[in-house]
Design an enzyme around this catalytic site. Structure first.
Site, PDB file in Angstrom:
ATOM      1  CG  PHE A 111      -6.737  55.922 -60.702  1.00  0.00           C
ATOM      2  CD1 PHE A 111      -5.525  56.600 -60.685  1.00  0.00           C
ATOM      3  CD2 PHE A 111      -7.849  56.547 -60.158  1.00  0.00           C
ATOM      4  CE1 PHE A 111      -5.435  57.883 -60.161  1.00  0.00           C
ATOM      5  CE2 PHE A 111      -7.761  57.834 -59.641  1.00  0.00           C
ATOM      6  CZ  PHE A 111      -6.547  58.494 -59.642  1.00  0.00           C
ATOM      7  CG  ASP A 181      -9.999  54.625 -66.275  1.00  0.00           C
ATOM      8  OD1 ASP A 181      -9.742  55.507 -67.104  1.00  0.00           O
ATOM      9  OD2 ASP A 181     -10.056  54.835 -65.044  1.00  0.00           O
ATOM     10  CE1 TYR A 206      -8.048  64.700 -64.442  1.00  0.00           C
ATOM     11  CE2 TYR A 206     -10.436  64.942 -64.441  1.00  0.00           C
ATOM     12  CZ  TYR A 206      -9.303  64.307 -64.005  1.00  0.00           C
ATOM     13  OH  TYR A 206      -9.414  63.261 -63.117  1.00  0.00           O
ATOM     14  CE  LYS A 207      -6.206  61.182 -65.785  1.00  0.00           C
ATOM     15  NZ  LYS A 207      -5.654  61.728 -64.568  1.00  0.00           N
ATOM     16  NE  ARG A 372       2.049  60.656 -62.674  1.00  0.00           N
ATOM     17  CZ  ARG A 372       0.728  60.735 -62.800  1.00  0.00           C
ATOM     18  NH1 ARG A 372       0.013  59.668 -63.093  1.00  0.00           N
ATOM     19  NH2 ARG A 372       0.094  61.867 -62.619  1.00  0.00           N
TER      20      ARG A 372
HETATM   21  C1  LIG Z   1      -6.913  56.117 -64.559  1.00  0.00           C
HETATM   22  C2  LIG Z   1      -7.788  57.070 -63.806  1.00  0.00           C
HETATM   23  N1  LIG Z   1      -9.065  56.726 -63.566  1.00  0.00           N
HETATM   24  C3  LIG Z   1      -9.887  57.539 -62.883  1.00  0.00           C
HETATM   25  C4  LIG Z   1      -9.462  58.758 -62.412  1.00  0.00           C
HETATM   26  C5  LIG Z   1     -10.394  59.599 -61.611  1.00  0.00           C
HETATM   27  O1  LIG Z   1     -10.979  60.590 -62.380  1.00  0.00           O
HETATM   28  P1  LIG Z   1     -11.995  61.628 -61.737  1.00  0.00           P
HETATM   29  O2  LIG Z   1     -11.252  62.391 -60.709  1.00  0.00           O
HETATM   30  O3  LIG Z   1     -12.417  62.488 -62.894  1.00  0.00           O
HETATM   31  O4  LIG Z   1     -13.128  60.875 -61.162  1.00  0.00           O
HETATM   32  C6  LIG Z   1      -8.150  59.167 -62.651  1.00  0.00           C
HETATM   33  C7  LIG Z   1      -7.669  60.455 -62.150  1.00  0.00           C
HETATM   34  O5  LIG Z   1      -6.522  60.814 -62.235  1.00  0.00           O
HETATM   35  C8  LIG Z   1      -7.289  58.282 -63.363  1.00  0.00           C
HETATM   36  O6  LIG Z   1      -6.000  58.603 -63.585  1.00  0.00           O
END
Ligand SMILES: Cc1ncc(COP(=O)(O)O)c(C=O)c1O
Length: 413
Positions: A111, A181, A206-207, A372
Site C-alpha cells: 500500500f 499490515d 474503518y474497513k 474493486r
Molecule cells: C493496506 C493499507 N495500509 C494502510 C492504509 C492507510 O491507513 P490510514 O489512512 O488509516 O493511515 C490503508 C488505507 O486504505 C490500507 O489499505
C-alpha cells in the site's frame, strides 16, 4: 447478522473493504456518549465511564479476531502513524542487536502509505528500502542483510494474500523482524498471530471492522518484544503513569507504550460497536464462518465473470486459489473497456451497486486499472451479489458506461 446493520435498502454495498457499513448500535451509542456522558459528567467521564480503558478494551476485542492475547493490542492513531511507530521500533531494535543489517524488505505492490512511510524512515535512519517486483522474489530476498520484512498480508488491489506464517518463519530464521499490515485481513478471515509469531502488526479500524469513517487503527507487538521496544512518539499516554506528570518519560510496561496522545473517545466508541458485532457472531461460527462465506461469495463473483469470457472486456485478477485471496475481487478491463474503468464503476454506482475504482499506472501492464468489489459476509447475501452481477452485465451489454455523466472524476474514486 445483517439485521444489526443499517443499510440503504436500494443499494448493494460492495465497498465494506473500504468503509465498513454502519452498525445500528453506533448512532445510539454515540448519542448517549455525547449527551448522557460528556454532556452531564464532563471531565469525570474519563473515570466514571471507562474512557481511559477504551484503547486497551477495544484492543482486547480486536485481539480475539486476530489470534492475539489480552493486553497485546492497542487502538490508537491511524494505520500510517502506527506503521511509523512500529517500523521505528523495529529499526531501533535491530540497530541495537544487529547493526550490520541494512535492508527493509517490502514489495512494490505494498500500500502506498506504507511505502511512503518506510521510504522516508529508511532515508532518515540510513537503511535501504528494497521493494521486490514480484511476490515470487520475496522469499529469495530474505537473507542476513534484512533488518525488517514489511508486508501487507492481503493486497489492497489484487486481494492476493501472502502466506504470513511461512514468510514470518523465513524472516525469523534469517534473523529479520517482521511487520505485517492486516488492514485487508482482520474482520474478513481468521488470523492467528500467536501461531504465526510475527513481531509487529497494524491495521485499519474503518474497513471490515466497521468502526466508521476515520476510525483509529490498531497495533500489536509480540508480547516477547513489546516491553523492550522504544517507539518514537513518546507522548504522555504511553507513559507508565501519565497522571504523575513526571518530567522524565517512563514507558508503560507493555503495549501501552505505543499510545501517544489523548484517545479519540467518540471514534473508539464507534469502533467498539463494530467489534461487538464480530464478537456477537462468535456463537454462529465467528471468523471461520465469515471466511467460509467470503470465499463462497468471491467464487460466485469470479466464476460468473470468467464464464462471460474475455470478450466481455473484464478479466479477474484476484487469485483463483482460495487460500491465496482476501475478501474482495478485482477486475481489470480490456479491449473496448480499457480506459473506461472509472465510467463502468460510476454506471454501477448509479444503479445502486457500490464498489470502487483503483487507477493503475498507464503503460504498465502489471498495474492495470481495477474495478474493486468488497465482499463483507456479515451483511452481503448471495442473491444480492447475483443481482449486482446482473447489473454489471447489463451495463456492459447496453454500453451504459459510455454516457458522458459517468466520466466526471471525483476526489475519492
Ligand atoms: C493496506 C493499507 N495500509 C494502510 C492504509 C492507510 O491507513 P490510514 O489512512 O488509516 O493511515 C490503508 C488505507 O486504505 C490500507 O489499505
Amino acid at each position: 447478522m445483517r439485521d444489526f446493520f443499517q443499510l440503504p435498502p436500494d443499494q448493494i454495498y460492495l465497498c465494506g473493504n473500504s468503509l465498513g457499513p454502519l452498525p445500528r448500535e453506533t448512532s445510539g451509542r454515540l448519542a448517549n456518549l455525547i449527551e448522557a456522558q460528556w454532556g452531564r459528567d464532563l471531565v469525570r467521564c474519563w473515570n466514571r465511564h471507562g474512557w481511559m480503558e477504551l484503547p486497551l478494551r477495544t484492543g482486547d476485542k480486536i485481539a480475539r479476531l486476530i489470534g492475539a492475547g489480552p493486553g497485546e493490542v492497542v487502538v490508537a492513531d491511524s494505520t500510517s502513524v502506527n506503521l511509523y511507530k512500529v517500523l521505528c521500533a523495529a529499526l531501533s531494535h535491530q540497530a541495537r542487536v544487529a547493526p550490520q543489517r541494512s535492508i527493509v524488505l517490502t514489495e512494490d505492490e505494498n500500500f502506498p502509505s506504507d511505502l511512503y512511510i518506510a521510504a522516508e524512515l529508511c532515508r532518515e535512519r540510513g537503511f535501504e528500502l528494497a521493494a521486490v517486483k514480484e511476490e515470487a522474489a520475496l522469499s529469495a530476498a530474505i537473507d542476513e542483510r534484512v533488518a525488517v520484512l514489511l508486508l501487507t498480508e492481503v493486497n489492497y488491489r489484487s486481494a492476493l494474500r501472502h502466506d504470513m506464517k511461512n514468510l514470518t518463519r523465513l524472516a525469523r530464521e534469517a534473523g529479520a523482524l517482521t511487520v505485517w499490515d492486516l488492514s485487508h485481513s482482520a474482520g474478513a478471515m481468521p488470523l492467528d498471530l500467536t501461531e504465526a509469531g510475527p513481531d509487529f502488526a497494524v491495521g485499519c479500524g474503518y474497513k471490515y471492522l466497521c468502526g466508521g469513517p476515520g476510525a483509529p487503527g490498531y497495533l500489536w507487538v509480540n508480547p516477547g518484544l513489546a516491553g523492550a521496544c522504544v517507539q518514537p512518539l513518546t507522548g504522555w499516554m504511553g507513559h507508565d503513569r501519565p497522571f504523575d506528570f513526571k518530567q522524565q518519560y517512563e514507558p508503560a510496561p507493555g503495549i501501552g507504550r505505543f499510545l501517544c496522545g489523548t484517545p479519540p473517545i467518540l471514534s473508539l466508541a464507534a469502533l467498539e460497536c463494530g467489534l461487538d458485532l464480530f464478537l456477537a457472531a462468535e456463537p454462529l461460527g465467528g471468523m471461520g464462518a465469515v471466511r467460509h462465506k467470503s470465499l463462497g461469495l468471491s467464487r460466485l463473483f469470479m466464476e460468473t465473470v470468467k464464464a462471460w469470457g474475455i470478450e466481455s472486456g473484464l478479466r479477474v485478477v484476484s487469485p483463483a486459489e482460495p487460500a491465496r485471496r482476501g475478501s474482495h475481487v478485482a477486475l481489470s478491463l480490456e479491449g473496448e473497456l480499457s480506459g473506461a474503468g472509472y465510467a463502468v464503476m460510476q454506471a454501477l454506482i448509479a444503479r445502486g451497486v457500490i464498489g470502487d475504482f483503483r487507477a493503475g499506472e498507464p503503460g504498465n501492464a502489471a498495474r492495470p486499472d481495477l474495478l474493486r468489489f468488497g465482499l463483507t459476509p456479515l451483511t452481503l447475501g448471495f442473491a444480492e451479489l447475483a443481482r449486482a452481477l446482473g447489473h454489471l452485465r447489463d451495463i456492459l451489454d447496453r454500453r451504459e458506461w459510455r454516457q458522458e455523466r459517468f466520466t466526471k472524476r471525483e476526489k475519492v474514486t
